[in-house]
Design a protein around this motif. Structure first.
Motif, PDB file in Angstrom:
ATOM      1  N   ILE A 118     -50.272   9.634 -40.802  1.00  0.00           N
ATOM      2  CA  ILE A 118     -51.488  10.461 -40.835  1.00  0.00           C
ATOM      3  C   ILE A 118     -52.250  10.225 -39.538  1.00  0.00           C
ATOM      4  O   ILE A 118     -52.659   9.103 -39.249  1.00  0.00           O
ATOM      5  CB  ILE A 118     -52.380  10.069 -42.026  1.00  0.00           C
ATOM      6  N   HIS A 119     -52.451  11.307 -38.790  1.00  0.00           N
ATOM      7  CA  HIS A 119     -53.186  11.182 -37.532  1.00  0.00           C
ATOM      8  C   HIS A 119     -54.646  11.552 -37.693  1.00  0.00           C
ATOM      9  O   HIS A 119     -55.458  11.233 -36.822  1.00  0.00           O
ATOM     10  CB  HIS A 119     -52.544  12.074 -36.460  1.00  0.00           C
ATOM     11  N   ASN A 120     -54.973  12.255 -38.759  1.00  0.00           N
ATOM     12  CA  ASN A 120     -56.359  12.700 -38.891  1.00  0.00           C
ATOM     13  C   ASN A 120     -56.599  13.219 -40.303  1.00  0.00           C
ATOM     14  O   ASN A 120     -56.044  14.243 -40.687  1.00  0.00           O
ATOM     15  CB  ASN A 120     -56.611  13.822 -37.869  1.00  0.00           C
ATOM     16  N   MET A 121     -57.443  12.527 -41.056  1.00  0.00           N
ATOM     17  CA  MET A 121     -57.717  12.965 -42.430  1.00  0.00           C
ATOM     18  C   MET A 121     -58.538  14.248 -42.468  1.00  0.00           C
ATOM     19  O   MET A 121     -58.660  14.878 -43.518  1.00  0.00           O
ATOM     20  CB  MET A 121     -58.487  11.870 -43.193  1.00  0.00           C
ATOM     21  N   GLY A 122     -59.120  14.606 -41.333  1.00  0.00           N
ATOM     22  CA  GLY A 122     -59.951  15.809 -41.278  1.00  0.00           C
ATOM     23  C   GLY A 122     -59.143  17.104 -41.331  1.00  0.00           C
ATOM     24  O   GLY A 122     -59.709  18.183 -41.470  1.00  0.00           O
ATOM     25  N   TYR A 123     -57.835  16.993 -41.215  1.00  0.00           N
ATOM     26  CA  TYR A 123     -56.977  18.187 -41.241  1.00  0.00           C
ATOM     27  C   TYR A 123     -55.897  17.939 -42.294  1.00  0.00           C
ATOM     28  O   TYR A 123     -54.981  17.147 -42.084  1.00  0.00           O
ATOM     29  CB  TYR A 123     -56.329  18.435 -39.876  1.00  0.00           C
TER      30      TYR A 123
END
Ligand code: ADP
Ligand code: GLC
Length: 477
Positions: free
Chosen positions: A163-168
């Motif tokens: 996971i590189h970014n929980m915002g996406y």
């Protein structure tokens, strides 16, 4: 060991942010560690226009919602491109500044299914399928629900989701579920359902044998309500199978001693002349009226995550202190407009370049005095590591990967590499910047700080070995 890296972007082929650097470099570094590696990504227009991979004599079809859609394969070294013009031959990767492409679910369902088709066509039997972000989030669940049980070729495969970014998260209306081919029973809170919608990242988390993210601090943060974007409960359940591994940067690309994009090379021992030549070139390209003034820069996606609005709110005060401000970025239309207006109002003091410019980014990292990263959250962050390597100390928010990679400078001990501050408001950002500027005025302290920054090790050596270890742990090979 055979590993498939499934990613929506990879440097140098297609990049919107750090994910591309991470996936591209990790694949390269793992190959050096004798891992048999194939990287799979879509054959976007930008790849088509700038590279000429070999077209493979193999095609396949994927069924989405009763429609059979055909795909092609292209190859450049260890990179396999999934071709399908109706999905990928577009000006951008995921959408335009005004919004995402509406058929993103279909585009990435196709990609996820195509990875399995392509592996078989290429006779590349994976021990590990390493997937990145929501765009590849369905792959672990496809493997768990279908391929491992029903297709002997994939019987021994394990999956890793990074996971590189929980915002996406890839959240779409419920009618997307049948298009995935996944069974209706999965539409519940234990499965892929998310507040009445379908969530591709959640599919990845629940399907993967191992979940990782890109820094230890962010791994802890995403298990809390503040940073979990609604998936903290699901991530808490991962327990020991959620790991945080900090990214490296590609030393072949980011090296001030051998960087063809910058005016004059420099290194950690001898940097004054090189940095000042780069600053001079930058100041003249930007049209600053006072080229000697401290130069504070930002390079990144123009989004809420990156705290662009915080810099905009502080910009007038910063410029009034006799500081030059430089922005290079591309992203949300609202920030693009706000920044452009700022530059018009403070011509000669604030320079804004809207766009994605690889060459200019190199010069900015090298020629600036201070790098700004006021991120509201930051899973890892590459900008601060690159700026440190180029002797440009960051002023950064104390969050996620920034906390794990920047060490606060203390003049008393002479230790530290930059300036971390707490709070996501313009005042905290300004205070930290004023402090950094007070150190900047003390030439000896500043030299020491720059030297410390350039000495840090952000190579991929350690993280690549950690990923390899994790693959061994999962497969027992
Ligand atoms: P994120 O992945 O969240 O966007 P990172 O800090 O991890 O942020 O990585 C950003 C990468 O993209 C860095 O290599 C940075 O130099 C690069 N980058 C971002 N925006 C631009 C731009 N407008 N022009 C050139 N490079 C950019
Ligand atoms: C994401 C994150 C960033 C990270 C990058 C690579 O885009 O926002 O913090 O460095 O992925 O992992």
């Amino acid at each position: 060991m055979n590993v498939i890296m499934a990613t929506p972007e990879a440097f140098p082929y297609a990049k919107t942010g750090g994910l591309a650097d991470m996936a591209g470099t990790l694949a390269k570094e793992l190959s050096k560690l004798k891992v048999q590696m194939l990287l799979f990504m879509p054959f976007y227009r930008t790849v088509k226009e700038r590279f000429t991979p070999e077209k493979l004599d193999r095609s396949f079809e994927v069924e989405i919602g009763g429609q059979r859609i055909s795909g092609e394969l292209y190859r450049d070294g260890n990179t396999i491109f999934i071709g399908c013009d109706r999905f990928y031959d577009r000006p951008e990767l995921y959408g335009t500044p005004s919004g995402d492409y509406p058929d993103n679910p279909q585009r990435f369902i196709f990609f996820s299914r195509a990875v399995f088709e392509a592996a078989r066509l290429l006779d590349f039997k994976p021990d590990i399928i390493h997937c990145h972000d929501w765009q590849a989030g369905l792959i672990p669940l496809f493997l768990k629900m279908f391929y491992r049980k029903n297709v002997p070729f994939f019987a021994g495969a394990k999956s890793v989701l990074t996971i590189h970014n929980m915002g996406y998260q890839g959240i779409f209306t419920a009618d997307v579920l049948p298009l995935t081919g996944l069974p209706a029973e999965l539409f519940n809170p234990e499965g892929v359902e998310f507040y009445g919608k379908i969530n591709f990242l959640k599919a990845g988390i629940t399907g993967a044998d191992m979940v990782t993210t890109v820094s230890p601090a962010y791994a802890a943060q995403i298990q809390t309500a503040e940073h979990g974007f609604g998936l903290d409960g699901v991530l808490l359940k991962c327990g020991g199978s959620l790991r945080g591994i900090i990214n490296g940067i590609d030393y072949g690309v980011w090296d001030p001693a051998r960087d063809g994009h910058i005016t004059k090379a420099f290194n950690g021992k001898n940097f004054m002349e090189g940095k000042s030549a780069c600053k001079k070139q930058l100041a003249s390209a930007c049209g600053f009226s006072d080229p000697e003034a401290p130069l504070v820069s930002f390079v990144g996606r123009l989004s809420y995550q990156k705290g662009v609005d915080l810099i905009c709110a502080a910009a007038y005060d910063i410029a009034s202190e006799g500081v030059n401000l430089l922005f290079l970025g591309k992203g949300d239309a609202v920030y693009q407009e706000e920044l452009t207006a700022l530059a018009e109002r403070h011509n000669g003091r604030i320079c804004v370049r809207i766009g994605y410019e690889e060459d200019l980014a190199h010069l900015i990292y090298a020629g600036s005095d201070i790098f700004l990263m006021p991120s509201r959250y930051e899973p890892c962050g590459l900008g601060q590591m690159i700026s440190l390597r180029y002797g440009t100390p960051p002023v950064a928010a104390d969050t996620g990967g920034l906390s794990d990679t920047v060490r606060n400078y203390l003049p008393m001990s002479g230790k530290g590499t930059g300036f971390l501050y707490e709070g996501d408001d313009p005042r905290s950002l300004k205070q930290s910047l004023w402090y950094a500027l007070s150190i900047y005025k003390r030439a000896d302290c500043w030299k020491r700080l720059v030297r410390n920054a350039m000495r840090e090790d952000f190579s991929w050596k350690k993280p690549a070995a950690l990923y390899k270890g994790l693959y061994h742990e999962l497969t027992g090979l």
